[in-house]
Design an enzyme around this catalytic site. Structure first.
Site, mmCIF file in Angstrom:
data_model
loop_
_atom_site.group_PDB
_atom_site.id
_atom_site.type_symbol
_atom_site.label_atom_id
_atom_site.label_comp_id
_atom_site.label_asym_id
_atom_site.label_seq_id
_atom_site.Cartn_x
_atom_site.Cartn_y
_atom_site.Cartn_z
ATOM 1 N N LYS A 279 31.644 -6.282 -27.244
ATOM 2 C CA LYS A 279 32.374 -7.425 -27.814
ATOM 3 C C LYS A 279 33.004 -7.103 -29.178
ATOM 4 O O LYS A 279 34.093 -7.575 -29.486
ATOM 5 C CB LYS A 279 31.457 -8.637 -27.911
ATOM 6 C CG LYS A 279 31.108 -9.227 -26.543
ATOM 7 C CD LYS A 279 30.273 -10.478 -26.730
ATOM 8 C CE LYS A 279 29.993 -11.149 -25.398
ATOM 9 N NZ LYS A 279 29.283 -12.427 -25.593
ATOM 10 N N ASP B 20 32.419 -18.200 -26.710
ATOM 11 C CA ASP B 20 30.979 -18.482 -26.699
ATOM 12 C C ASP B 20 30.651 -19.849 -27.302
ATOM 13 O O ASP B 20 29.851 -20.606 -26.755
ATOM 14 C CB ASP B 20 30.211 -17.401 -27.481
ATOM 15 C CG ASP B 20 30.051 -16.116 -26.684
ATOM 16 O OD1 ASP B 20 30.222 -16.146 -25.449
ATOM 17 O OD2 ASP B 20 29.747 -15.075 -27.298
HETATM 18 P P1 NDP Z 1 23.579 -8.642 -30.484
HETATM 19 O O1 NDP Z 1 23.075 -7.301 -30.105
HETATM 20 O O2 NDP Z 1 24.885 -8.774 -31.186
HETATM 21 O O3 NDP Z 1 22.490 -9.350 -31.439
HETATM 22 C C1 NDP Z 1 21.130 -9.321 -31.093
HETATM 23 C C2 NDP Z 1 20.351 -10.250 -32.022
HETATM 24 O O4 NDP Z 1 19.001 -10.356 -31.524
HETATM 25 C C3 NDP Z 1 20.253 -9.759 -33.473
HETATM 26 O O5 NDP Z 1 20.261 -10.867 -34.330
HETATM 27 C C4 NDP Z 1 18.886 -9.062 -33.484
HETATM 28 O O6 NDP Z 1 18.292 -9.004 -34.750
HETATM 29 C C5 NDP Z 1 18.094 -9.988 -32.595
HETATM 30 N N1 NDP Z 1 16.920 -9.378 -31.977
HETATM 31 C C6 NDP Z 1 16.882 -8.418 -31.020
HETATM 32 N N2 NDP Z 1 15.601 -8.145 -30.681
HETATM 33 C C7 NDP Z 1 14.813 -8.940 -31.446
HETATM 34 C C8 NDP Z 1 13.393 -9.122 -31.548
HETATM 35 N N3 NDP Z 1 12.539 -8.428 -30.815
HETATM 36 N N4 NDP Z 1 12.933 -10.031 -32.435
HETATM 37 C C9 NDP Z 1 13.809 -10.742 -33.189
HETATM 38 N N5 NDP Z 1 15.155 -10.623 -33.132
HETATM 39 C C10 NDP Z 1 15.649 -9.730 -32.267
HETATM 40 O O7 NDP Z 1 23.550 -9.489 -29.130
HETATM 41 P P2 NDP Z 1 24.404 -10.804 -28.823
HETATM 42 O O8 NDP Z 1 24.377 -11.642 -30.044
HETATM 43 O O9 NDP Z 1 25.712 -10.446 -28.245
HETATM 44 O O10 NDP Z 1 23.564 -11.500 -27.642
HETATM 45 C C11 NDP Z 1 22.359 -12.212 -27.917
HETATM 46 C C12 NDP Z 1 21.882 -12.902 -26.652
HETATM 47 O O11 NDP Z 1 22.780 -13.927 -26.250
HETATM 48 C C13 NDP Z 1 21.753 -11.976 -25.429
HETATM 49 O O12 NDP Z 1 20.556 -12.325 -24.764
HETATM 50 C C14 NDP Z 1 22.935 -12.332 -24.576
HETATM 51 O O13 NDP Z 1 22.683 -12.110 -23.210
HETATM 52 C C15 NDP Z 1 23.059 -13.821 -24.870
HETATM 53 N N6 NDP Z 1 24.442 -14.330 -24.627
HETATM 54 C C16 NDP Z 1 24.628 -15.288 -23.665
HETATM 55 C C17 NDP Z 1 25.893 -15.788 -23.420
HETATM 56 C C18 NDP Z 1 26.092 -16.827 -22.358
HETATM 57 O O14 NDP Z 1 27.246 -17.108 -22.005
HETATM 58 N N7 NDP Z 1 25.058 -17.459 -21.847
HETATM 59 C C19 NDP Z 1 27.061 -15.318 -24.160
HETATM 60 C C20 NDP Z 1 26.745 -14.349 -25.188
HETATM 61 C C21 NDP Z 1 25.481 -13.868 -25.377
HETATM 62 P P3 NDP Z 1 18.565 -7.749 -35.748
HETATM 63 O O15 NDP Z 1 19.866 -8.052 -36.433
HETATM 64 O O16 NDP Z 1 17.403 -7.770 -36.643
HETATM 65 O O17 NDP Z 1 18.641 -6.519 -34.878
#
Ligand code: NDP
Length: 276
Positions: free
Chosen positions: A68, A105
């Protein structure tokens, strides 16, 4: 002869994407013969694969993890929603051949909440868990929908601070530390925008976050959302929703952008709901 694929979804991996099925179902509502395929492109190959797709007559592409931010970067024009998020989930070829980036989104999630689940977000205190691309995609729309406050908590605090700074409304949108989750009170709306579930990690959230009228929403769906939804139930939340409806609504926005027709999302959502 089948129509050439003028539409596609790019991701890596992409095998489990529901986008081809959703767009085909929308197209059937309007009698459109749609060529739509899933394209698996590793990060290093993404920009080239996108260029090839549009050079071969592609008109529109959905973009999912992990591309993205790259989709946003390679576009020539960016919608306000894409600019705010810094990521794009839709690429569209303009008549002059340039590429436009958009992010659906936030509108998709808020429409799922307000229209499908009939939630009036005005006045809610909201807790946003995560500050990645999806969190950035929904944050402004939650504020636009009238949440009173937006508290952003991210495992890595710098990303939460950057999001709050970008919003620039300190009286409404501010950050707290992940380590302090047990001490920051309860919220009306708790949005899980982390990818913990997708990555197979548990979040270990304190029950005290969810007040008696709390609404919990996980952006992911299926097995990835199971842990957060079980937590919400155990915490006594009033409602717990996953992001399946958001997925269908975000797809509908892209479909309308490309085809000029607004699809009926409900039958498509209901069909998918039977499986997830
Ligand atoms: P990114 O990789 O951009 O961001 C991931 C986020 O999750 C970061 O804030 C990260 O924190 C945090 N994170 C990951 N693992 C952990 C953990 N174990 N504990 C705490 N925080 C954690 O991913 P996206 O933002 O693109 O996607 C996030 C979710 O949203 C996904 O599950 C995706 O499938 C879902 N999604 C669903 C959509 C829909 O249409 N239903 C559309 C878009 C996304 P840190 O910065 O510390 O790494």
């Amino acid at each position: 002869m089948s129509e050439p694929s003028r539409y596609a979804v790019f991701g890596h991996p992409i095998g489990h994407s529901l986008s081809p099925q959703i767009h085909q179902a929308f197209a059937q509502q309007f009698g459109i013969a749609l060529g739509y395929r899933a394209i698996d492109a590793a990060p290093a190959a993404f920009a080239g694969a996108v260029r090839d797709f549009f050079a071969d007559g592609g008109h529109g592409a959905n973009v999912t993890l992990p591309h993205k931010a790259a989709a946003f970067a390679l576009a020539d024009r960016r919608s306000e929603a894409a600019q705010r998020a810094g990521t794009a989930n839709v690429l569209t070829r303009l008549p002059d051949g340039r590429l436009a980036a958009h992010n659906t989104d936030g509108t998709g999630m808020v429409r799922d909440l307000t229209e499908r689940h009939r939630v009036d977000l005005r006045g809610h205190t909201a807790l946003l868990l995560g500050a990645g691309g999806a969190a950035r995609g929904v944050a402004w729309n939650l504020l636009d929908a009238g949440v009173e406050t937006l508290t952003i908590v991210n495992r890595s605090p710098a990303a939460a601070d950057a999001l709050a700074d970008a919003i620039g409304e300190p009286a409404r949108a501010h950050t707290r530390y992940w380590e302090d989750l047990a001490d920051i009170g309860s919220y009306d709306l708790i949005v899980n925008a982390t990818s913990a579930g997708v990555l197979g990690s548990a979040l270990d959230l304190p029950f005290a976050l969810a007040g008696a009228r709390a609404l919990c929403y996980d952006l992911s769906y299926g097995a990835a959302a199971a842990g957060f939804l079980a937590w919400a139930k155990a915490a006594g939340a009033r409602y717990a929703f996953d992001g399946l409806g958001m997925l269908v609504e975000t797809a509908a926005d892209a479909f309308e952008l490309w085809h000029g027709h607004r699809p009926d999302t409900e039958p498509v959502y209901r069909t998918l709901r039977e499986r997830y």
